[in-house]
Write a protein that holds these residues in place. Structure first.
Motif, short mmCIF file in Angstrom:
data_model
loop_
_atom_site.label_atom_id
_atom_site.label_comp_id
_atom_site.label_asym_id
_atom_site.label_seq_id
_atom_site.Cartn_x
_atom_site.Cartn_y
_atom_site.Cartn_z
N ASN A 165 57.71 59.07 73.79
CA ASN A 165 56.50 58.34 73.38
C ASN A 165 56.35 58.35 71.86
O ASN A 165 56.76 59.29 71.17
CB ASN A 165 55.26 58.97 74.00
CG ASN A 165 55.26 58.87 75.52
OD1 ASN A 165 55.82 57.92 76.07
ND2 ASN A 165 54.67 59.84 76.19
N ASP A 194 58.38 57.40 65.71
CA ASP A 194 58.80 56.86 67.01
C ASP A 194 59.44 57.95 67.87
O ASP A 194 59.95 58.95 67.36
CB ASP A 194 59.83 55.74 66.81
CG ASP A 194 59.28 54.57 66.00
OD1 ASP A 194 58.04 54.48 65.87
OD2 ASP A 194 60.09 53.77 65.51
N GLY A 251 59.32 54.80 72.43
CA GLY A 251 57.97 54.33 72.11
C GLY A 251 57.75 54.31 70.60
O GLY A 251 58.42 55.04 69.85
N ARG A 256 47.06 52.63 67.41
CA ARG A 256 47.88 52.08 68.48
C ARG A 256 49.27 52.72 68.49
O ARG A 256 49.91 52.85 67.45
CB ARG A 256 48.02 50.56 68.29
CG ARG A 256 48.88 49.91 69.36
CD ARG A 256 49.08 48.44 69.05
NE ARG A 256 50.04 47.85 69.98
CZ ARG A 256 50.54 46.62 69.85
NH1 ARG A 256 50.16 45.86 68.82
NH2 ARG A 256 51.40 46.14 70.73
N THR A 257 49.73 53.09 69.65
CA THR A 257 51.10 53.57 69.85
C THR A 257 51.62 52.95 71.15
O THR A 257 50.85 52.35 71.91
CB THR A 257 51.18 55.10 69.98
OG1 THR A 257 50.44 55.51 71.14
CG2 THR A 257 50.63 55.78 68.74
N THR A 258 52.90 53.08 71.39
CA THR A 258 53.45 52.63 72.67
C THR A 258 54.20 53.80 73.33
O THR A 258 54.73 54.69 72.66
CB THR A 258 54.43 51.45 72.50
OG1 THR A 258 55.51 51.85 71.68
CG2 THR A 258 53.73 50.26 71.88
N SER A 259 54.21 53.76 74.63
CA SER A 259 54.92 54.79 75.40
C SER A 259 56.39 54.42 75.56
O SER A 259 56.75 53.23 75.52
CB SER A 259 54.29 54.95 76.79
OG SER A 259 52.94 55.33 76.69
N LYS A 274 59.84 53.68 77.46
CA LYS A 274 60.12 52.98 78.71
C LYS A 274 60.95 53.87 79.64
O LYS A 274 61.71 54.73 79.19
CB LYS A 274 60.88 51.68 78.45
CG LYS A 274 60.17 50.72 77.49
CD LYS A 274 58.85 50.24 78.07
CE LYS A 274 58.19 49.22 77.14
NZ LYS A 274 56.86 48.79 77.67
#
Length: 363
Positions: free
Chosen positions: A18, A38, A124, A140-143, A145
């Motif tokens: 993540n 990241d 992420g 904002r962050t992204t997990s 995949k």
């Protein structure tokens, strides 16, 4: 004629790490801005072709393989560590397909070939990726995949190292069942074997070879008599032939004729078959006493002017079978080493393997 060994396994690639939500906080820089790094990509799974393996038996015990996941990102723009890839050794000639859709994924045919079967998940993103002139403090962050997960079917097709030949009812199927896990049809009448049967002979210490039993041969097989014409061609790629001879009292009068009959059929069908390394195996010694078996061997060698390897065994009781299979393994290893040297001496490529093989077997 190809030995087919199958296995079904599940492969799960690693999940991506993540992204990190972080803001720089340092002396004199209380509002240093977003610095979340990241995550690392998840590990992928590869099948790797490895010479020396010729069975998928190991996959019967371990059916699920999972690669490592990537680590999460951290503050100060630190990226997470990528998950380690998982390399799975398989024999040369392994075909890989999706067990659920039957879609062909690929195959590995050369030493060291790698086939990607499950790709690791994407990393992420940390909040440092989302800063802009209008958004100085993104949260904002992204997990990461998820990695690929797949149920795969492995199918191995290899040629036999050793071929069994002889007259019908010589005991070839019995020997195959005695030295391997193959379970061919066995009965007390001729032509119980209607198509080639193959089995893996496990010597131990990761040493094994493939042995093949073809239907019994009769006079005229090379011209189409009996079942032999369909299968004589499958002996071309074997490295050693075992010629089984039934020495029970009822067959002792025609032993020489039976051996020369098989030799004649090999020579008629393909002269190179008659020149191939062939060991004489006197079977069913449990039906006579030891002195008689030794005498039969001596007389047969004299009548045939035969100077090659001779073994006395009983496929039913197992007597002599261990020595036979161990000697076969040692001889096959010698042939492999000789082929390797032949290729190196002539700086040959893989396309010259057959030529090198032929040269070695003629020595």
């Amino acid at each position: 004629m190809k030995f087919v060994d199958e296995a079904t396994i599940r492969v799960i690639a690693g999940k991506g790490g993540n992204g990190c939500l972080s803001f720089l906080r340092e002396k004199f820089r209380p509002k240093g801005g977003p610095d979340g790094g990241d995550g690392g990509n998840g590990g992928s799974i590869y099948l790797v072709a490895k010479s020396g393996l010729n069975t998928l038996a190991d996959f019967r015990f371990v059916r699920q393989y999972r690669a490592k996941s990537g680590d999460g990102g951290a503050g100060k723009d630190r990226f997470g560590k990528k998950g380690d890839d998982l390399l799975i050794d398989v024999p040369l000639g392994t075909l890989v397909s999706d067990a659920q859709t039957n879609e062909m994924i690929g195959d590995v045919t050369k030493q060291g070939d790698r086939l990607l079967v499950a790709e690791g998940g994407r990393r992420g993103l940390g909040n440092a990726n989302f800063k802009s002139s209008t958004n100085r403090a993104p949260r904002r962050t992204t997990s990461g995949k998820m990695g690929d997960e797949r149920l795969m079917k492995l199918e191995l097709k290899v040629l036999a190292d050793v071929g069994l030949l002889g007259l019908p009812n010589a005991g070839k199927s019995t020997l195959l069942s005695a030295v391997s896990h193959a379970r061919p049809k066995i009965a007390d009448y001729p032509f119980t074997t209607l198509h080639p049967q193959l089995g893996v002979v496990d010597i131990g210490h990761s040493s094994s070879f493939v042995i093949a039993d073809i239907p019994g041969l009769i006079a005229g097989a090379a011209q189409g008599a009996g079942l032999g014409i369909q299968f004589l061609k499958h002996l071309k790629r074997t490295r050693i032939l075992l010629h089984l001879v039934d020495i029970t009292p009822i067959n002792q009068k025609d032993l020489e004729q039976g051996v020369t009959e098989i030799e004649r059929e090999l020579s008629t069908f393909e002269p190179s078959l008659a020149d191939k390394e062939r060991w004489l195996v006197l079977n069913k010694i449990d039906t006579i006493n030891q002195e008689m078996a030794i005498e039969i061997e001596s007389e047969l060698k004299k009548k045939l002017s035969y100077s090659g390897q001779v073994y006395r065994i009983s496929a039913v009781t197992g007597e002599g079978c261990d020595k036979l299979t161990n000697d076969l393994m040692n001889r096959l290893l010698q042939i492999d080493e000789a082929i390797k040297i032949e290729l190196e001496d002539h700086e040959s490529g893989a396309q010259d393997l057959d030529n090198a093989w032929d040269q070695v077997l003629k020595q």
